[in-house]
Design a protein around this motif. Structure first.
Motif, PDB file in Angstrom:
ATOM      1  N   GLU A   6       0.829  -1.200   0.000  1.00  0.00           N
ATOM      2  CA  GLU A   6       0.000   0.000   0.000  1.00  0.00           C
ATOM      3  C   GLU A   6       0.866   1.253   0.000  1.00  0.00           C
ATOM      4  OE1 GLU A   6      -2.071  -2.932   2.927  1.00  0.00           O
ATOM      5  OE2 GLU A   6      -0.048  -2.238   2.467  1.00  0.00           O
ATOM      6  N   SER A   7       0.328   2.320  -0.545  1.00  0.00           N
ATOM      7  CA  SER A   7       0.984   3.625  -0.510  1.00  0.00           C
ATOM      8  C   SER A   7      -0.079   4.696  -0.631  1.00  0.00           C
ATOM      9  CB  SER A   7       2.011   3.750  -1.635  1.00  0.00           C
ATOM     10  OG  SER A   7       1.384   3.661  -2.896  1.00  0.00           O
ATOM     11  N   GLY A   8       0.334   5.940  -0.353  1.00  0.00           N
ATOM     12  CA  GLY A   8      -0.570   7.068  -0.536  1.00  0.00           C
ATOM     13  C   GLY A   8      -1.157   7.648   0.734  1.00  0.00           C
ATOM     14  N   GLY A   9      -0.866   7.036   1.864  1.00  0.00           N
ATOM     15  CA  GLY A   9      -1.374   7.569   3.113  1.00  0.00           C
ATOM     16  C   GLY A   9      -0.682   8.871   3.492  1.00  0.00           C
ATOM     17  N   GLY A  10      -1.199   9.514   4.526  1.00  0.00           N
ATOM     18  CA  GLY A  10      -0.590  10.753   4.989  1.00  0.00           C
ATOM     19  C   GLY A  10      -1.496  11.495   5.929  1.00  0.00           C
ATOM     20  N   LEU A  11      -1.134  12.760   6.166  1.00  0.00           N
ATOM     21  CA  LEU A  11      -1.890  13.643   7.041  1.00  0.00           C
ATOM     22  C   LEU A  11      -2.681  14.623   6.181  1.00  0.00           C
ATOM     23  CD1 LEU A  11      -2.520  14.890   9.834  1.00  0.00           C
ATOM     24  CD2 LEU A  11      -0.404  16.241   9.571  1.00  0.00           C
ATOM     25  N   VAL A  12      -3.963  14.750   6.461  1.00  0.00           N
ATOM     26  CA  VAL A  12      -4.821  15.634   5.688  1.00  0.00           C
ATOM     27  C   VAL A  12      -5.833  16.285   6.625  1.00  0.00           C
ATOM     28  CG1 VAL A  12      -6.451  13.791   5.113  1.00  0.00           C
ATOM     29  CG2 VAL A  12      -6.240  15.771   3.598  1.00  0.00           C
ATOM     30  N   GLN A  13      -6.269  17.473   6.278  1.00  0.00           N
ATOM     31  CA  GLN A  13      -7.285  18.155   7.077  1.00  0.00           C
ATOM     32  C   GLN A  13      -8.665  17.577   6.762  1.00  0.00           C
ATOM     33  OE1 GLN A  13      -6.829  22.395   6.351  1.00  0.00           O
ATOM     34  NE2 GLN A  13      -5.516  22.586   8.160  1.00  0.00           N
ATOM     35  N   ALA A  14      -9.552  17.719   7.705  1.00  0.00           N
ATOM     36  CA  ALA A  14     -10.934  17.274   7.501  1.00  0.00           C
ATOM     37  C   ALA A  14     -11.505  17.940   6.251  1.00  0.00           C
ATOM     38  CB  ALA A  14     -11.778  17.622   8.720  1.00  0.00           C
ATOM     39  N   GLY A  15     -12.217  17.146   5.465  1.00  0.00           N
ATOM     40  CA  GLY A  15     -12.754  17.624   4.201  1.00  0.00           C
ATOM     41  C   GLY A  15     -11.839  17.388   3.021  1.00  0.00           C
ATOM     42  N   GLY A  16     -10.608  17.014   3.282  1.00  0.00           N
ATOM     43  CA  GLY A  16      -9.643  16.796   2.220  1.00  0.00           C
ATOM     44  C   GLY A  16      -9.764  15.429   1.581  1.00  0.00           C
ATOM     45  N   SER A  17      -8.816  15.149   0.674  1.00  0.00           N
ATOM     46  CA  SER A  17      -8.844  13.903  -0.095  1.00  0.00           C
ATOM     47  C   SER A  17      -7.476  13.230  -0.093  1.00  0.00           C
ATOM     48  CB  SER A  17      -9.249  14.187  -1.548  1.00  0.00           C
ATOM     49  OG  SER A  17     -10.537  14.732  -1.637  1.00  0.00           O
ATOM     50  N   LEU A  18      -7.510  11.925  -0.225  1.00  0.00           N
ATOM     51  CA  LEU A  18      -6.315  11.121  -0.426  1.00  0.00           C
ATOM     52  C   LEU A  18      -6.672   9.988  -1.378  1.00  0.00           C
ATOM     53  CD1 LEU A  18      -4.741  10.669   3.147  1.00  0.00           C
ATOM     54  CD2 LEU A  18      -3.737  11.925   1.240  1.00  0.00           C
TER      55      LEU A  18
END
Length: 126
Positions: A6-18
């Motif tokens: 797996e890849s593509g995880g991270g930190l994002v603000q609420a409402g954002g996308s990954l």
């Protein structure tokens, strides 16, 4: 046997996308149904979304329906999870899993999947 990364995880603000990716190696990718699961601290691993071998059938947990989209590209041996409208409660380690059986039915229990990736962390801040 198939190996999953797996890849593509991270930190994002609420409402954002990954967009998460699950890259497979080993045996023919199109011979495996793929699902995404997630596990938050102190909680059991839970089903998020699944897709059949051909991509013609999908299934989502109620908590992510309308926000997440699962897809796959058998030519690239990769499955994806597009996550939009992320919420803090989506914070978890996300795992992809493979089942060597092709049907229109999507299994939601972890025991149905023999192959797992190592997971990728998704953190959604409020």
């Amino acid at each position: 046997q198939v190996q999953l990364v797996e890849s593509g995880g991270g930190l994002v603000q609420a409402g954002g996308s990954l967009k998460l990716s699950c890259a497979a190696s080993g045996r023919t990718f199109s011979g495996y149904a793929i699902s995404w699961f997630r596990q938050a601290p102190g909680k059991e691993r839970e089903f998020v979304a699944g897709i059949s071998c051909s991509g013609g059938s999908t299934h989502y947990a109620e908590s992510v329906k309308g926000r997440f989209t699962i897809s796959r590209d058998n030519a690239k041996n990769t499955a994806y999870l597009q996550m939009n409208g992320l919420k803090p409660e989506d914070t978890a380690v996300y795992y992809c899993a493979a089942r060597s059986e092709c049907s229109i039915y999507i299994y939601i229990n972890t025991a149905a999947y023999a192959y797992w990736g190592q997971g990728t962390q998704v953190t959604v801040s409020s």
